[in-house]
Design a protein around this motif. Structure first.
Motif, PDB file in Angstrom:
ATOM      1  N   VAL A 105       7.884  12.324   2.199  1.00 55.50           N
ATOM      2  CA  VAL A 105       8.915  11.910   3.346  1.00 55.50           C
ATOM      3  C   VAL A 105       8.104  11.103   4.302  1.00 55.50           C
ATOM      4  O   VAL A 105       8.791  10.236   4.797  1.00 55.50           O
ATOM      5  CB  VAL A 105       9.611  13.480   4.032  1.00 55.50           C
ATOM      6  CG1 VAL A 105      10.188  13.040   5.036  1.00 55.50           C
ATOM      7  CG2 VAL A 105      10.184  14.163   2.962  1.00 55.50           C
ATOM      8  N   VAL A 106       7.048  11.753   4.489  1.00 55.42           N
ATOM      9  CA  VAL A 106       6.115  10.678   5.531  1.00 55.42           C
ATOM     10  C   VAL A 106       5.957   9.543   5.186  1.00 55.42           C
ATOM     11  O   VAL A 106       5.875   8.532   5.829  1.00 55.42           O
ATOM     12  CB  VAL A 106       4.736  11.487   5.871  1.00 55.42           C
ATOM     13  CG1 VAL A 106       4.221  10.628   7.252  1.00 55.42           C
ATOM     14  CG2 VAL A 106       4.864  12.864   6.362  1.00 55.42           C
ATOM     15  N   TYR A 107       5.456   9.185   3.784  1.00 56.98           N
ATOM     16  CA  TYR A 107       5.287   7.946   3.161  1.00 56.98           C
ATOM     17  C   TYR A 107       6.734   7.031   3.407  1.00 56.98           C
ATOM     18  O   TYR A 107       6.708   5.885   3.885  1.00 56.98           O
ATOM     19  CB  TYR A 107       5.041   8.187   1.624  1.00 56.98           C
ATOM     20  CG  TYR A 107       3.819   8.207   1.273  1.00 56.98           C
ATOM     21  CD1 TYR A 107       2.808   6.836   1.249  1.00 56.98           C
ATOM     22  CD2 TYR A 107       3.133   9.377   0.874  1.00 56.98           C
ATOM     23  CE1 TYR A 107       1.503   7.225   0.862  1.00 56.98           C
ATOM     24  CE2 TYR A 107       1.721   9.549   0.676  1.00 56.98           C
ATOM     25  CZ  TYR A 107       0.980   8.469   0.598  1.00 56.98           C
ATOM     26  OH  TYR A 107      -0.253   8.657   0.209  1.00 56.98           O
ATOM     27  N   PHE A 108       7.873   7.694   3.027  1.00 62.21           N
ATOM     28  CA  PHE A 108       9.120   6.779   3.197  1.00 62.21           C
ATOM     29  C   PHE A 108       9.608   6.409   4.625  1.00 62.21           C
ATOM     30  O   PHE A 108      10.043   5.486   5.026  1.00 62.21           O
ATOM     31  CB  PHE A 108      10.346   7.976   2.532  1.00 62.21           C
ATOM     32  CG  PHE A 108      10.309   7.590   1.065  1.00 62.21           C
ATOM     33  CD1 PHE A 108      10.522   6.154   0.596  1.00 62.21           C
ATOM     34  CD2 PHE A 108      10.007   8.513   0.237  1.00 62.21           C
ATOM     35  CE1 PHE A 108      10.994   6.210  -1.001  1.00 62.21           C
ATOM     36  CE2 PHE A 108      10.233   8.244  -1.292  1.00 62.21           C
ATOM     37  CZ  PHE A 108      10.423   7.230  -1.846  1.00 62.21           C
ATOM     38  N   LEU A 109       9.072   7.333   5.384  1.00 57.73           N
ATOM     39  CA  LEU A 109       9.287   7.208   7.057  1.00 57.73           C
ATOM     40  C   LEU A 109       8.441   6.013   7.426  1.00 57.73           C
ATOM     41  O   LEU A 109       8.905   5.117   8.162  1.00 57.73           O
ATOM     42  CB  LEU A 109       9.040   8.539   7.887  1.00 57.73           C
ATOM     43  CG  LEU A 109       9.130   8.358   9.251  1.00 57.73           C
ATOM     44  CD1 LEU A 109      10.574   7.832   9.765  1.00 57.73           C
ATOM     45  CD2 LEU A 109       8.570   9.489  10.127  1.00 57.73           C
ATOM     46  N   ASN A 110       7.096   6.011   7.204  1.00 57.39           N
ATOM     47  CA  ASN A 110       6.287   4.811   7.590  1.00 57.39           C
ATOM     48  C   ASN A 110       6.798   3.533   6.903  1.00 57.39           C
ATOM     49  O   ASN A 110       6.751   2.612   7.502  1.00 57.39           O
ATOM     50  CB  ASN A 110       4.889   5.092   7.027  1.00 57.39           C
ATOM     51  CG  ASN A 110       3.946   6.244   7.947  1.00 57.39           C
ATOM     52  OD1 ASN A 110       4.707   6.860   8.874  1.00 57.39           O
ATOM     53  ND2 ASN A 110       2.706   6.331   7.707  1.00 57.39           N
ATOM     54  N   GLY A 146       0.720  -1.391  -0.019  1.00 56.46           N
ATOM     55  CA  GLY A 146      -0.271   0.095  -0.141  1.00 56.46           C
ATOM     56  C   GLY A 146       1.039   1.145  -0.111  1.00 56.46           C
ATOM     57  O   GLY A 146       0.544   2.325  -0.706  1.00 56.46           O
ATOM     58  N   TYR A 147       1.976   1.292   0.730  1.00 63.38           N
ATOM     59  CA  TYR A 147       2.867   2.424   0.983  1.00 63.38           C
ATOM     60  C   TYR A 147       3.551   2.549  -0.198  1.00 63.38           C
ATOM     61  O   TYR A 147       3.694   3.751  -0.902  1.00 63.38           O
ATOM     62  CB  TYR A 147       3.743   2.483   2.081  1.00 63.38           C
ATOM     63  CG  TYR A 147       3.187   2.627   3.402  1.00 63.38           C
ATOM     64  CD1 TYR A 147       2.661   3.978   3.732  1.00 63.38           C
ATOM     65  CD2 TYR A 147       3.051   1.796   4.397  1.00 63.38           C
ATOM     66  CE1 TYR A 147       1.822   4.169   4.754  1.00 63.38           C
ATOM     67  CE2 TYR A 147       2.704   2.227   5.541  1.00 63.38           C
ATOM     68  CZ  TYR A 147       2.006   3.497   5.707  1.00 63.38           C
ATOM     69  OH  TYR A 147       1.431   3.771   7.073  1.00 63.38           O
ATOM     70  N   LEU A 148       4.140   1.507  -0.829  1.00 57.98           N
ATOM     71  CA  LEU A 148       4.600   1.456  -2.418  1.00 57.98           C
ATOM     72  C   LEU A 148       3.776   2.120  -3.473  1.00 57.98           C
ATOM     73  O   LEU A 148       4.159   2.952  -4.213  1.00 57.98           O
ATOM     74  CB  LEU A 148       5.237   0.278  -2.601  1.00 57.98           C
ATOM     75  CG  LEU A 148       6.300  -0.336  -1.884  1.00 57.98           C
ATOM     76  CD1 LEU A 148       6.933  -1.925  -2.331  1.00 57.98           C
ATOM     77  CD2 LEU A 148       7.798   0.380  -2.059  1.00 57.98           C
ATOM     78  N   ALA A 149       2.414   1.515  -3.346  1.00 58.66           N
ATOM     79  CA  ALA A 149       1.493   2.166  -4.267  1.00 58.66           C
ATOM     80  C   ALA A 149       1.339   3.745  -4.205  1.00 58.66           C
ATOM     81  O   ALA A 149       1.191   4.623  -4.979  1.00 58.66           O
ATOM     82  CB  ALA A 149       0.222   1.343  -4.149  1.00 58.66           C
ATOM     83  N   LYS A 155       2.685   9.284  -6.129  1.00 57.51           N
ATOM     84  CA  LYS A 155       3.422  10.734  -5.863  1.00 57.51           C
ATOM     85  C   LYS A 155       4.225  11.032  -7.139  1.00 57.51           C
ATOM     86  O   LYS A 155       4.202  12.139  -7.373  1.00 57.51           O
ATOM     87  CB  LYS A 155       3.852  10.727  -4.505  1.00 57.51           C
ATOM     88  CG  LYS A 155       2.981  10.620  -3.233  1.00 57.51           C
ATOM     89  CD  LYS A 155       2.212  12.052  -3.394  1.00 57.51           C
ATOM     90  CE  LYS A 155       1.378  12.090  -2.184  1.00 57.51           C
ATOM     91  NZ  LYS A 155       0.683  13.470  -1.934  1.00 57.51           N
ATOM     92  N   PHE A 156       5.045  10.141  -7.464  1.00 62.43           N
ATOM     93  CA  PHE A 156       6.040  10.255  -8.352  1.00 62.43           C
ATOM     94  C   PHE A 156       5.323  10.533  -9.837  1.00 62.43           C
ATOM     95  O   PHE A 156       5.855  11.401 -10.517  1.00 62.43           O
ATOM     96  CB  PHE A 156       7.094   9.106  -8.433  1.00 62.43           C
ATOM     97  CG  PHE A 156       8.058   9.332  -7.513  1.00 62.43           C
ATOM     98  CD1 PHE A 156       9.096  10.123  -7.634  1.00 62.43           C
ATOM     99  CD2 PHE A 156       8.052   8.604  -6.263  1.00 62.43           C
ATOM    100  CE1 PHE A 156      10.230  10.414  -6.988  1.00 62.43           C
ATOM    101  CE2 PHE A 156       9.169   8.569  -5.565  1.00 62.43           C
ATOM    102  CZ  PHE A 156      10.259   9.594  -5.587  1.00 62.43           C
ATOM    103  N   LEU A 157       4.231   9.639  -9.911  1.00 65.13           N
ATOM    104  CA  LEU A 157       3.560   9.853 -11.324  1.00 65.13           C
ATOM    105  C   LEU A 157       2.864  11.434 -11.412  1.00 65.13           C
ATOM    106  O   LEU A 157       2.750  11.717 -12.317  1.00 65.13           O
ATOM    107  CB  LEU A 157       2.439   8.616 -11.359  1.00 65.13           C
ATOM    108  CG  LEU A 157       3.343   7.182 -11.623  1.00 65.13           C
ATOM    109  CD1 LEU A 157       2.033   5.981 -11.677  1.00 65.13           C
ATOM    110  CD2 LEU A 157       3.961   7.111 -12.872  1.00 65.13           C
ATOM    111  N   ASN A 158       2.315  11.642 -10.322  1.00 73.38           N
ATOM    112  CA  ASN A 158       1.717  12.865 -10.351  1.00 73.38           C
ATOM    113  C   ASN A 158       2.438  14.211  -9.993  1.00 73.38           C
ATOM    114  O   ASN A 158       2.041  15.143 -10.011  1.00 73.38           O
ATOM    115  CB  ASN A 158       0.415  12.897  -9.130  1.00 73.38           C
ATOM    116  CG  ASN A 158      -0.557  11.820  -9.398  1.00 73.38           C
ATOM    117  OD1 ASN A 158      -0.941  11.396 -10.463  1.00 73.38           O
ATOM    118  ND2 ASN A 158      -1.211  11.166  -8.541  1.00 73.38           N
ATOM    119  N   GLY A 159       3.882  13.967 -10.048  1.00 70.17           N
ATOM    120  CA  GLY A 159       4.599  15.023  -9.735  1.00 70.17           C
ATOM    121  C   GLY A 159       4.625  15.668  -8.282  1.00 70.17           C
ATOM    122  O   GLY A 159       5.076  16.850  -8.323  1.00 70.17           O
TER     123      GLY A 159
END
Length: 316
Positions: free
Chosen positions: A65-70, A46-49, A54-58
């Motif tokens: 950062v919060v995504y990567f932390l979680n 889920g987090y990877l998705a 985020k990257f696809l939408n720019g």
């Protein structure tokens, strides 16, 4: 838009707050019991998705950062899980070795101990389930299945649960007391040596008791592979020949394998070993047929355990 990012970050923080607590709890528990690896991987997915979106939408902002932390915290749970699995395996190994040691000491302390005094129910506490079982009488009890399994590279567990003078009348009770709890995935049954008088008097009772045993085996594991071994008949005795016809008929009716012990002299277990070794070399996962297993066990019996006793010690 900035407010939306703020609320998204708040959501992620709330969802992720429990994971550091879970890591500490799992680390202190020192066991993987109660932890679902599949659930953890689902959260990671889920987090990877979310990160990919985020990257696809720019949208490369502080929320990422919060995504990567979680994600990092959840990944820590994976490492702790595998560490705990290793601890569980180590603990189980120690407990098994301790149980084996206790059994050995118990048997050593009994100066009159003989192999026939073994308590199968105690041995079953350190045996693995879903193994192949050899169930027979006097001859079968002398077959060293563990050594043969190692020599012939069996890719499964096999145990000997045989009993001297075991008759078909006693077989169902013996199975339920000493084998049922092991939930065997395969069983090789060699009975009849102790049932000559019963068969002569009433062959229908012989069949009935045999069927009762087979029903117990199937009730334990409906997918259990079953092989019925004939009584050896070196002197072409008519009564033994008729008994073997009954055993074969029972095997056919119950969709079991029938193994004719009269062919023991012709068996070549080394050839079976070579063919399986070739299959392993080709990367094939082979579940050795019960016929091959029986050939190995009874070829040994025929050559090493007084061949003249095969099928000649028949009692009532």
């Amino acid at each position: 838009m900035e407010l939306g990012h703020l609320f998204e970050a708040a959501m992620l923080i709330c969802f992720g707050f429990s994971w550091p607590i879970n890591v500490v709890k799992a680390y202190k528990a020192r066991t993987a019991k109660g932890t679902s690896l599949a659930f953890i991987f689902l959260i990671i997915t889920g987090y990877l998705a979310g990160i990919t979106a985020k990257f696809l939408n720019g949208q490369l902002n502080y929320v990422l950062v919060v995504y990567f932390l979680n994600l990092a915290i959840v990944m820590t749970n994976v490492f702790v899980y595998f560490r705990n699995v290793r601890l569980d395996n180590k603990k189980q190994s120690v407990q098994t070795k301790q149980k084996i040691y206790e059994l050995q000491q118990k048997f050593k302390s009994n100066k009159t101990f003989q192999e026939e005094d073994m308590n199968y129910q105690e041995l079953n506490t350190v045996a693995k389930k879903n193994a192949v079982i050899l169930m027979g009488g006097d001859l079968d009890k002398q077959i060293p299945v563990a050594e043969l399994a190692q020599s012939f590279d069996f890719n499964f567990q096999i145990y000997n649960r045989s009993e001297e003078k075991l008759s078909v009348k006693q077989a169902r009770t013996f199975f339920q007391d000493n084998i049922n709890a092991m939930e065997p995935e395969g069983i090789i049954i060699h009975l009849g040596d102790s049932d000559m008088n019963l068969f002569k008097t009433n062959s229908a009772d012989f069949d009935k008791y045999y069927l009762t045993l087979l029903a117990a085996v199937k009730a334990c594991n409906k997918k259990c592979r079953i092989a019925l071994v004939s009584v050896n008949n070196p002197n072409s005795d008519k009564t033994i020949a008729e008994m073997n016809r009954h055993i074969k008929a029972l095997a056919d009716s119950e969709k079991a394998v029938f193994i004719n012990l009269d062919n023991a002299k012709l068996w070549n277990p080394q050839a079976a070993k070579a063919s399986v070794s070739f299959a392993y070399g080709m990367g094939l996962k082979v579940r050795k047929p019960l016929t091959d297993v029986a050939e190995i066990l009874y070829s040994y019996a025929y050559t090493e355990i007084k061949p003249e006793t095969l099928g000649t010690e028949l009692v009532g």
